[in-house]
Design a protein around this motif. Structure first.
Motif, short mmCIF file in Angstrom:
data_model
loop_
_atom_site.label_atom_id
_atom_site.label_comp_id
_atom_site.label_asym_id
_atom_site.label_seq_id
_atom_site.Cartn_x
_atom_site.Cartn_y
_atom_site.Cartn_z
N LYS A 10 0.83 -1.21 0.00
CA LYS A 10 0.00 0.00 0.00
C LYS A 10 0.86 1.26 0.00
CE LYS A 10 -4.27 -1.49 2.21
NZ LYS A 10 -5.06 -1.31 3.43
N ILE A 11 1.97 1.22 0.73
CA ILE A 11 2.87 2.39 0.76
C ILE A 11 3.44 2.61 -0.64
CG2 ILE A 11 5.15 3.16 1.57
CD1 ILE A 11 4.39 2.05 4.33
N ALA A 43 2.16 1.65 -3.47
CA ALA A 43 1.09 2.09 -4.38
C ALA A 43 0.86 3.60 -4.24
CB ALA A 43 -0.19 1.32 -4.08
N ARG A 44 0.81 4.08 -3.01
CA ARG A 44 0.60 5.52 -2.80
C ARG A 44 1.77 6.34 -3.35
NH1 ARG A 44 -2.22 7.28 2.89
NH2 ARG A 44 -3.70 5.57 2.98
N ALA A 45 2.98 5.84 -3.09
CA ALA A 45 4.16 6.60 -3.52
C ALA A 45 4.23 6.68 -5.04
CB ALA A 45 5.43 5.96 -2.96
N VAL A 50 -1.83 3.85 -10.88
CA VAL A 50 -1.60 2.64 -10.09
C VAL A 50 -2.87 1.81 -9.95
CG1 VAL A 50 -0.87 1.72 -7.84
CG2 VAL A 50 0.24 3.76 -8.77
N GLY A 106 -5.19 -5.79 -4.52
CA GLY A 106 -5.69 -6.32 -3.26
C GLY A 106 -4.98 -7.63 -2.94
N TYR A 149 -4.07 -1.37 -7.81
CA TYR A 149 -3.71 -2.28 -6.72
C TYR A 149 -4.68 -3.46 -6.74
CZ TYR A 149 -3.20 -4.09 -1.95
OH TYR A 149 -3.03 -4.91 -0.86
N ARG A 159 1.66 6.51 -7.08
CA ARG A 159 0.58 7.41 -7.50
C ARG A 159 1.00 8.87 -7.28
NH1 ARG A 159 -4.43 7.19 -3.79
NH2 ARG A 159 -2.89 8.27 -2.51
N ASP A 160 1.59 9.14 -6.11
CA ASP A 160 2.03 10.51 -5.82
C ASP A 160 3.12 10.96 -6.79
OD1 ASP A 160 0.22 10.46 -3.80
OD2 ASP A 160 1.68 10.45 -2.16
#
Lengths: 552, 135
Positions: free
Chosen positions: B26-27, B29-31, B39, B43, B41, B33-34
């Motif tokens: 999850k980290i 994926a966020r990074a 992205v 699951g 994900y 995207r940022d």
């Protein structure tokens, strides 16, 4: 406020102290982001120290659940183990008992945790890797062969299929001539934290809660020495939560199990004494100690005042602690011995009843025997050499610790209020509230590391380049998977097929009747050599499955 | 043909196998995207077949696999084999999780472009994907 002389003193002190040497450039907050003042004084103590701090073994148990604490008996050193088939783990268990360990702690493999038999396609590559593979009663009997279950306490870390494993265990004991009432130990069973953090599930939330309540009820009637649920913050913290989130979500999970059992018609004093807890010990030393002290106080108050429990045993929060796997680094792995020692010390100064210390190589694989030995020795050094167990709650009354304990408690109650607004913990979990809070906290922490605001030795500071190389890790023999697949297939071929079929049919009917306790039917299925995967898929045919919406 | 400033890099972040450790995935994926990537994900608890299907359907440029169960030597070769059976040869494969150093050469020989262990910075991962993907 300024008219109080000691605050004026404080202000004078602060001016003088930092006038010449200003504060260095550092976050001055806990690893969870809790701001920390430069100095704490008696002005930070609770207004009612006699009531809120009190004495060990007395309400609200801030200073410890037992009067004598480690002055009477040290904490239990209970190391978690399990790999390969039941035969390999049985050998390891017998070795540990020969070394003087009095309790066992069982790690299950991923397929067992998810309710898959070892020959299920989803189990490929996972059998016996992160724990022991248990598919049926036959495996459970082999796991505890030649281990006297009336004398050894056994902990089992399994949740979604906990009722099935308990049934296997009870029948395995029965075949040793040991009645359920003689069995002492713990099974984790904490399904709410699975949806929140650990993410090994079999069923949707509501039927899963029914199974937990069935177990609490059955154990209350038949297993007075057993802990049917170990309410666990460990995995919540490992998923990246703050200390306050670990505290709040774990306690709220616990209170939710109590609510459900009371709603089933049980008397709170009949089952609450058998609930136990399991917390993480992270590396931010004082914050962890404050977390444990706050946890005891909140639990005691909620059980007495909200649920009307009358027995002191119902108010007492007893807990196991494990050092933080998430704090270990793959870089410069020997540094992990130091982290683990500090974390273990926090658990001890926080008054834990039992402790598992992680091994330094666990950021990369299951631990080697040498690494496990150092981990156990770390606890023994704390117990035997440091002197910290000579007096009870040595930090009690510390301005800082008491203030931080109060702060942790406030944070927990703020979360309780939010969760109640969402309709309680079951609803909050379904809406993904704790899951999002944890993911946000984990991301924040990662950003702090990457900006360099927070230091991690060997990772974003003091690194030497090729730091992860050169340690040997444990290898699991890939042949064990084939061996276990053959074992489960042999069980299916050897058993009475009619008996197995009938037991599954009765289980399915029972699952459809929500007023029926499923434990007796699971025991019957265990005796008929029905496998875990067969039981779980039969229950899924009635309860359905669970899947999480993949948000990040 | 689009230039890299016009088209976003599409990354599938996937959790094969049965382990529920999704903090890292999850980290990442966020990074990503940022950092301006698209992205997807998957699951948790995905089979190799499900992951390959997602990669194809999403027309991904890169895949980030996250495994912390020790099953990487079974699951990663299976995913690579399925991708190649489907004729997917132009997707960048990266892997993260608890991967012992001894396994890395074999995984790279099979077609994994890079393995990021515990402690890897998200910036390094972003930079690696940007450098290796041609869109």
């Amino acid at each position: 406020m300024a008219t109080q002389p000691r605050l004026t003193d404080f202000e004078r002190w602060e001016r003088e102290a930092f006038g010449r040497t200003p504060e260095r450039d550092a976050p001055f907050s806990t690893i969870s982001g809790e701001p920390i003042k430069p100095l704490y004084t008696d002005a930070d103590l609770p207004a009612d120290p006699d009531e809120s701090i009190g004495l060990p073994g007395e309400f609200p148990y801030t200073r410890g659940v037992y009067g004598s604490m480690y002055r009477g008996r040290l904490w239990t050193m209970r190391q978690f183990a399990g790999f390969g088939t039941a035969l390999e783990t049985n050998l390891r268990f017998r070795y540990l008992l020969d070394q003087g360990q009095t309790g066992l702690s069982t790690a299950f493999d991923m397929p067992s945790l998810m309710g898959h038999d070892s020959d299920h396609p989803r189990s490929l590559g996972e059998v016996g890797r992160e724990g022991v593979a248990i598919d049926s009663l036959v495996d459970m009997e082999a796991l505890f062969a030649d281990i006297p279950l009336d004398r050894v306490s056994v902990s089992m870390t399994i949740n979604a299929p906990a009722a099935v494993m308990l049934a296997f265990y009870v029948v395995a004991a029965e075949r040793q001539g040991v009645a359920p009432g003689q069995l002492a130990g713990t099974i984790q069973t904490d399904i709410l934290k699975e949806y929140i953090a650990q993410k090994e599930w079999c069923f949707p939330v509501d039927p899963a809660m029914r199974l937990v309540t069935d177990m609490i009820q059955w154990c209350t009637e038949h297993m007075p020495r057993w802990h049917p649920v170990s309410i666990s913050g460990y995995h919540i913290r490992e998923a990246g939560s703050t200390a306050a989130q670990e505290l709040a979500f774990t306690l709220k999970d616990g209170l939710t199990y109590v609510e459900h059992a009371v709603a089933r018609g049980l008397d709170v004093d009949d089952f609450a004494p058998r609930l136990s807890f399991f917390f993480n010990a992270h590396v931010d030393f004082f914050e962890e100690i404050a977390k444990y002290r706050a946890a005891r106080r909140i639990w005691a108050r909620e059980l007495r005042d909200t649920f009307g429990a009358r027995k002191p045993e119902s108010w007492r929060m007893r807990f196991h602690t494990q050092t933080a796997g998430v704090s270990l680094t793959a870089q410069q792995p020997l540094n992990n011995i130091v982290r683990t020692a500090i974390e273990a010390l926090a658990g001890v100064l926080g008054g834990t009843q039992s402790l598992h210390t992680n091994s330094f190589d666990e950021a990369l694989a299951l631990p080697t025997e040498d690494a496990v030995r150092v981990a156990l020795r770390t606890q023994q050094i704390i117990a035997e050499e440091t002197g910290v167990a000579n007096t009870i709650d040595p930090l009690g009354g510390s301005y800082f610790i008491e203030a931080l304990t109060d702060r942790m408690e406030e944070r927990a109650y703020a979360y309780f209020a939010k969760i109640d607004e969402l309709g309680g913990m079951v609803e909050a979990v379904k809406q993904g509230f704790p899951q999002r809070e944890i993911a946000d906290a984990a991301f924040r922490y990662q950003q702090e590391l990457e900006s360099g605001e927070r230091k991690l030795v060997g990772v974003n500071s003091y690194s030497e380049g090729n730091d992860g190389e050169g340690i040997s890790t444990l290898r699991i023999d890939p042949q064990l998977e084939t061996k276990q697949i053959n074992r489960v297939r042999a069980v299916r071929e050897r058993r009475d097929p009619e008996g197995a079929k009938a037991a599954l049919e009765r289980l399915e009917q029972g699952a459809r009747d929500e007023h029926k306790n499923l434990m007796p039917l699971l025991l019957e299925a265990a005796r008929a050599d029905v496998t875990e995967g067969e039981i779980i898929s039969t229950l899924q045919s009635v309860f359905g499955k669970y899947s999480e919406s993949p948000a990040f | 043909m689009a230039t890299s400033t016009e088209k976003k890099i599409r990354v599938v972040v996937a959790k094969p196998g049965l382990d529920g450790h999704d903090r890292g995935a999850k980290i990442i994926a966020r990074a990503l995207r940022d950092a301006g990537m698209e992205v997807i994900y998957t699951g948790l608890h995905q089979t190799p077949e499900q992951i390959v299907e997602t990669v194809i359907q999403e027309d991904a440029d890169a895949v980030g696999l996250s495994i912390l169960s020790g099953a990487h030597m079974t699951l990663v070769p299976r995913i690579l084999e399925l991708l190649s059976e489907q004729g997917v040869n132009d997707v960048l494969i990266t892997l993260g999780g608890t991967i012992p150093a001894d396994d890395v050469p074999q995984l790279k020989a099979l077609g994994v472009a890079e393995v990021f262990g515990p402690g890897a910075s998200t910036q390094d991962i972003v930079d690696f994907i940007r450098g290796a993907v041609r869109v």
